[in-house]
Design a protein around this motif. Structure first.
Motif, PDB file in Angstrom:
ATOM      1  N   LEU A  25      -9.745  -5.932   1.456  1.00  0.00           N
ATOM      2  CA  LEU A  25      -9.240  -6.478   0.207  1.00  0.00           C
ATOM      3  C   LEU A  25      -7.713  -6.467   0.239  1.00  0.00           C
ATOM      4  O   LEU A  25      -7.054  -7.425  -0.162  1.00  0.00           O
ATOM      5  N   SER A  26      -7.166  -5.364   0.746  1.00  0.00           N
ATOM      6  CA  SER A  26      -5.708  -5.258   0.877  1.00  0.00           C
ATOM      7  C   SER A  26      -5.175  -6.181   1.970  1.00  0.00           C
ATOM      8  O   SER A  26      -4.210  -6.924   1.765  1.00  0.00           O
ATOM      9  N   TYR A  27      -5.829  -6.151   3.128  1.00  0.00           N
ATOM     10  CA  TYR A  27      -5.363  -6.931   4.277  1.00  0.00           C
ATOM     11  C   TYR A  27      -5.369  -8.434   3.982  1.00  0.00           C
ATOM     12  O   TYR A  27      -4.494  -9.178   4.441  1.00  0.00           O
ATOM     13  N   SER A  28      -6.348  -8.879   3.203  1.00  0.00           N
ATOM     14  CA  SER A  28      -6.498 -10.314   2.944  1.00  0.00           C
ATOM     15  C   SER A  28      -5.331 -10.886   2.150  1.00  0.00           C
ATOM     16  O   SER A  28      -5.134 -12.108   2.128  1.00  0.00           O
ATOM     17  N   GLN A  29      -4.542 -10.027   1.508  1.00  0.00           N
ATOM     18  CA  GLN A  29      -3.405 -10.535   0.741  1.00  0.00           C
ATOM     19  C   GLN A  29      -2.373 -11.219   1.643  1.00  0.00           C
ATOM     20  O   GLN A  29      -1.639 -12.103   1.184  1.00  0.00           O
ATOM     21  N   TRP A  30      -2.331 -10.836   2.893  1.00  0.00           N
ATOM     22  CA  TRP A  30      -1.351 -11.447   3.809  1.00  0.00           C
ATOM     23  C   TRP A  30      -1.631 -12.932   4.022  1.00  0.00           C
ATOM     24  O   TRP A  30      -0.713 -13.714   4.243  1.00  0.00           O
ATOM     25  N   VAL A  70      -3.657   5.460   5.628  1.00  0.00           N
ATOM     26  CA  VAL A  70      -2.362   5.917   5.109  1.00  0.00           C
ATOM     27  C   VAL A  70      -1.248   4.950   5.510  1.00  0.00           C
ATOM     28  O   VAL A  70      -0.398   4.579   4.689  1.00  0.00           O
ATOM     29  N   LEU A  71      -1.273   4.499   6.752  1.00  0.00           N
ATOM     30  CA  LEU A  71      -0.245   3.560   7.219  1.00  0.00           C
ATOM     31  C   LEU A  71      -0.353   2.219   6.490  1.00  0.00           C
ATOM     32  O   LEU A  71       0.658   1.604   6.140  1.00  0.00           O
ATOM     33  N   MET A  72      -1.576   1.762   6.243  1.00  0.00           N
ATOM     34  CA  MET A  72      -1.754   0.519   5.493  1.00  0.00           C
ATOM     35  C   MET A  72      -1.213   0.647   4.072  1.00  0.00           C
ATOM     36  O   MET A  72      -0.633  -0.289   3.520  1.00  0.00           O
ATOM     37  N   SER A  73      -1.403   1.823   3.481  1.00  0.00           N
ATOM     38  CA  SER A  73      -0.885   2.068   2.140  1.00  0.00           C
ATOM     39  C   SER A  73       0.639   2.008   2.127  1.00  0.00           C
ATOM     40  O   SER A  73       1.253   1.432   1.211  1.00  0.00           O
ATOM     41  N   ILE A  74       1.264   2.578   3.139  1.00  0.00           N
ATOM     42  CA  ILE A  74       2.730   2.556   3.236  1.00  0.00           C
ATOM     43  C   ILE A  74       3.245   1.124   3.360  1.00  0.00           C
ATOM     44  O   ILE A  74       4.278   0.769   2.785  1.00  0.00           O
ATOM     45  N   SER A  75       2.505   0.276   4.091  1.00  0.00           N
ATOM     46  CA  SER A  75       2.936  -1.122   4.246  1.00  0.00           C
ATOM     47  C   SER A  75       2.966  -1.846   2.895  1.00  0.00           C
ATOM     48  O   SER A  75       3.825  -2.706   2.664  1.00  0.00           O
ATOM     49  N   CYS A  76       2.037  -1.493   1.992  1.00  0.00           N
ATOM     50  CA  CYS A  76       2.042  -2.101   0.651  1.00  0.00           C
ATOM     51  C   CYS A  76       3.291  -1.695  -0.127  1.00  0.00           C
ATOM     52  O   CYS A  76       3.865  -2.505  -0.865  1.00  0.00           O
ATOM     53  N   ILE A  77       3.709  -0.440   0.030  1.00  0.00           N
ATOM     54  CA  ILE A  77       4.921   0.029  -0.650  1.00  0.00           C
ATOM     55  C   ILE A  77       6.147  -0.733  -0.147  1.00  0.00           C
ATOM     56  O   ILE A  77       7.040  -1.089  -0.928  1.00  0.00           O
ATOM     57  N   ILE A  78       6.188  -1.010   1.147  1.00  0.00           N
ATOM     58  CA  ILE A  78       7.322  -1.764   1.704  1.00  0.00           C
ATOM     59  C   ILE A  78       7.365  -3.172   1.117  1.00  0.00           C
ATOM     60  O   ILE A  78       8.438  -3.691   0.785  1.00  0.00           O
ATOM     61  N   ILE A  79       6.191  -3.805   0.983  1.00  0.00           N
ATOM     62  CA  ILE A  79       6.144  -5.154   0.394  1.00  0.00           C
ATOM     63  C   ILE A  79       6.628  -5.133  -1.053  1.00  0.00           C
ATOM     64  O   ILE A  79       7.238  -6.094  -1.533  1.00  0.00           O
ATOM     65  N   GLY A  84      -1.507   0.877  11.422  1.00  0.00           N
ATOM     66  CA  GLY A  84      -2.701   1.296  10.699  1.00  0.00           C
ATOM     67  C   GLY A  84      -3.944   0.598  11.196  1.00  0.00           C
ATOM     68  O   GLY A  84      -5.007   1.215  11.344  1.00  0.00           O
ATOM     69  N   GLU A  85      -3.809  -0.671  11.489  1.00  0.00           N
ATOM     70  CA  GLU A  85      -4.946  -1.471  11.941  1.00  0.00           C
ATOM     71  C   GLU A  85      -5.499  -0.985  13.269  1.00  0.00           C
ATOM     72  O   GLU A  85      -6.722  -0.927  13.461  1.00  0.00           O
ATOM     73  N   VAL A  86      -4.623  -0.637  14.212  1.00  0.00           N
ATOM     74  CA  VAL A  86      -5.099  -0.251  15.547  1.00  0.00           C
ATOM     75  C   VAL A  86      -5.821   1.094  15.529  1.00  0.00           C
ATOM     76  O   VAL A  86      -6.623   1.382  16.423  1.00  0.00           O
ATOM     77  N   PHE A  87      -5.546   1.920  14.533  1.00  0.00           N
ATOM     78  CA  PHE A  87      -6.278   3.182  14.420  1.00  0.00           C
ATOM     79  C   PHE A  87      -7.595   3.001  13.668  1.00  0.00           C
ATOM     80  O   PHE A  87      -8.596   3.608  14.028  1.00  0.00           O
ATOM     81  N   PHE A  88      -7.609   2.157  12.648  1.00  0.00           N
ATOM     82  CA  PHE A  88      -8.775   2.056  11.770  1.00  0.00           C
ATOM     83  C   PHE A  88      -9.829   1.083  12.270  1.00  0.00           C
ATOM     84  O   PHE A  88     -11.023   1.418  12.355  1.00  0.00           O
ATOM     85  N   LEU A 138       0.555  -5.699  -8.002  1.00  0.00           N
ATOM     86  CA  LEU A 138      -0.556  -5.782  -7.048  1.00  0.00           C
ATOM     87  C   LEU A 138      -0.378  -4.787  -5.909  1.00  0.00           C
ATOM     88  O   LEU A 138      -1.329  -4.106  -5.503  1.00  0.00           O
ATOM     89  N   MET A 139       0.836  -4.672  -5.378  1.00  0.00           N
ATOM     90  CA  MET A 139       1.085  -3.778  -4.245  1.00  0.00           C
ATOM     91  C   MET A 139       0.890  -2.309  -4.617  1.00  0.00           C
ATOM     92  O   MET A 139       0.377  -1.514  -3.821  1.00  0.00           O
ATOM     93  N   ILE A 140       1.290  -1.925  -5.827  1.00  0.00           N
ATOM     94  CA  ILE A 140       1.091  -0.543  -6.271  1.00  0.00           C
ATOM     95  C   ILE A 140      -0.400  -0.213  -6.357  1.00  0.00           C
ATOM     96  O   ILE A 140      -0.856   0.847  -5.901  1.00  0.00           O
ATOM     97  N   ILE A 141      -1.177  -1.140  -6.923  1.00  0.00           N
ATOM     98  CA  ILE A 141      -2.628  -0.931  -7.055  1.00  0.00           C
ATOM     99  C   ILE A 141      -3.287  -0.820  -5.683  1.00  0.00           C
ATOM    100  O   ILE A 141      -4.119   0.064  -5.438  1.00  0.00           O
ATOM    101  N   LEU A 142      -2.916  -1.699  -4.765  1.00  0.00           N
ATOM    102  CA  LEU A 142      -3.526  -1.689  -3.434  1.00  0.00           C
ATOM    103  C   LEU A 142      -3.144  -0.434  -2.654  1.00  0.00           C
ATOM    104  O   LEU A 142      -3.963   0.137  -1.926  1.00  0.00           O
ATOM    105  N   SER A 143      -1.900   0.000  -2.792  1.00  0.00           N
ATOM    106  CA  SER A 143      -1.463   1.216  -2.110  1.00  0.00           C
ATOM    107  C   SER A 143      -2.284   2.415  -2.560  1.00  0.00           C
ATOM    108  O   SER A 143      -2.732   3.225  -1.736  1.00  0.00           O
TER     109      SER A 143
END
Length: 389
Positions: free
Chosen positions: A218-223, A279-288, A307-311, A362-367
């Motif tokens: 759901l988060s990744y699809s925003q890109w 956790v890394l994916m969550s941090i990417s939302c904060i950067i956006i 984050g993607e390569v670990f998950f 949106l980014m705060i909610i996804l994070s």
């Protein structure tokens, strides 16, 4: 690595290059070329993903019943038909119908590919699925970069390029994948009535884990949904936006030697990898949330990629381990369906939130959602542990 896995890698790469000519640009095309709102674009992408959910389940069922070759061939033939129609007619409302058809047919292919990979190289563990994951993302690195260039010339050419790569994949499947039936049907013949006697613990475990998978995608699809149009509003070109996906694909390959020591150390600590990835994916939302330039979006993509390569490669490996004999396709279909459900909900939810409250909300909610998604990753196997005890 078995020869069959190499053929799967090549096929995945070709299929992804063709597919990635279109999916990162869908929202831009619907919003900017067809003149529809982001919410409408989200609904169209939701229908595409909903069709993909059914396609995933059908693909897993076909693998278990008729074998990997026939399952993939059926998906590819339907995909060729869909993209051919979309290449000829891509106005409104035909775009909705043919994009949904592509979602269904494309969904059939991937559960069979992952199920074959697990059957062809059972001793490979994470490596078999990581190889498919890498092939997919190298395709993502190349496809959108070419798509951005092609779209800047004329958007209609994007559909033709997509059709060309699907045709190449069809020829590859027709000429090299027939031998895969020996693998999948052998796996099926071993099952007899064993699967029926298994308890419900594996299906409960994969269902709980799928909750995290839905949130992740759901988060990744925003890109490819809201973020794509958001970057255009900030003045970024299509080529710059497409370059973000190139960064993603190239980094996934480039970071493998960097993460290998940690992955090796955590080989049996699957949950560690899942948690770190989220956790890394969550941090990417904060950067956006703070992003206003290409460099910031590129930084967010870099963090997202780690984050993607670990998950991501861990999920099909877990599904393969949990699946009773003869149900590998079904379990791969389930996790692929969870991924697709996340992609289905994401554009609609994201478009609605951006239209009403803006990208930052949106980014705060996804994070926050990605951090909460850690909980299912930690508890998914409790039913298995109880069953074993």
């Amino acid at each position: 690595m078995p020869k069959q896995v190499w053929f799967l890698i090549i096929g995945t790469f070709v299929n992804t290059v063709g597919n990635s000519f279109l999916w990162p640009l869908n929202s831009i095309y619907i919003h900017d070329h067809l003149g529809k709102s982001l919410t409408t674009a989200g609904i169209v992408l939701m229908l595409n993903s909903l069709a993909g959910v059914f396609g995933n389940l059908v693909g897993g069922y076909l693998f278990d019943r008729v074998g990997g070759y026939k399952a993939i061939l059926i998906g590819v033939v339907l995909n060729l038909l869909s993209i051919s129609l979309l290449t000829i007619w891509h106005d409104w409302p035909q775009y909705i119908i043919f994009l949904a058809m592509m979602g269904f047919s494309g969904g059939i292919v991937y559960p069979a590919i992952y199920a074959i990979a697990g059957s062809a190289w059972p001793e490979g563990g994470r490596r078999a699925f990581n190889a498919i994951f890498l092939a997919n993302n190298v395709g993502v690195a190349i496809g959108p970069a070419l798509a951005g260039i092609v779209a800047d010339i004329k958007f209609d050419y994007v559909f033709s390029a997509n059709l060309f790569f699907y045709a190449v994949f069809f020829v590859l499947v027709l000429t090299t994948y027939r031998r895969f039936d020996a693998i999948s049907m052998t796996t099926k013949s071993l099952s007899s009535d064993d699967a029926k006697r298994r308890n419900k613990a594996p299906i409960i475990a994969i269902s709980i884990l799928s909750i995290s998978l839905v949130v992740c995608w759901l988060s990744y699809s925003q890109w490819s949904a809201t973020i794509s149009s958001y970057t255009q509003g900030l003045g970024m070109s299509l080529s710059q936006y497409s370059l973000l996906w190139t960064i993603n694909g190239l980094m996934i390959v480039a970071v493998q030697p960097i993460i290998k020591p940690l992955v090796t150390r955590w080989e049996k600590k699957i949950k560690h990898q899942l948690v770190l990835g989220l956790v890394l994916m969550s941090i990417s939302c904060i950067i956006i949330y703070f992003a206003g330039s290409f460099k910031m979006f590129a930084a967010a993509m870099v963090i997202l990629t780690f984050g993607e390569v670990f998950f991501t490669p861990i999920i099909p490996m877990i599904a393969n381990k949990l699946a009773p004999l003869g149900q590998q396709g079904f379990y791969q279909g389930l996790v692929n369906s969870a991924t697709t459900i996340g992609r289905m909900i994401g554009p609609v939810f994201g478009g609605f939130m951006v239209d009403l409250y803006g990208m930052q909300a949106l980014m705060i909610i996804l994070s926050a959602a990605l951090i909460i998604a850690i909980i299912p990753c930690l508890i998914y196997d409790r039913a298995l542990q109880k069953a074993q005890s």
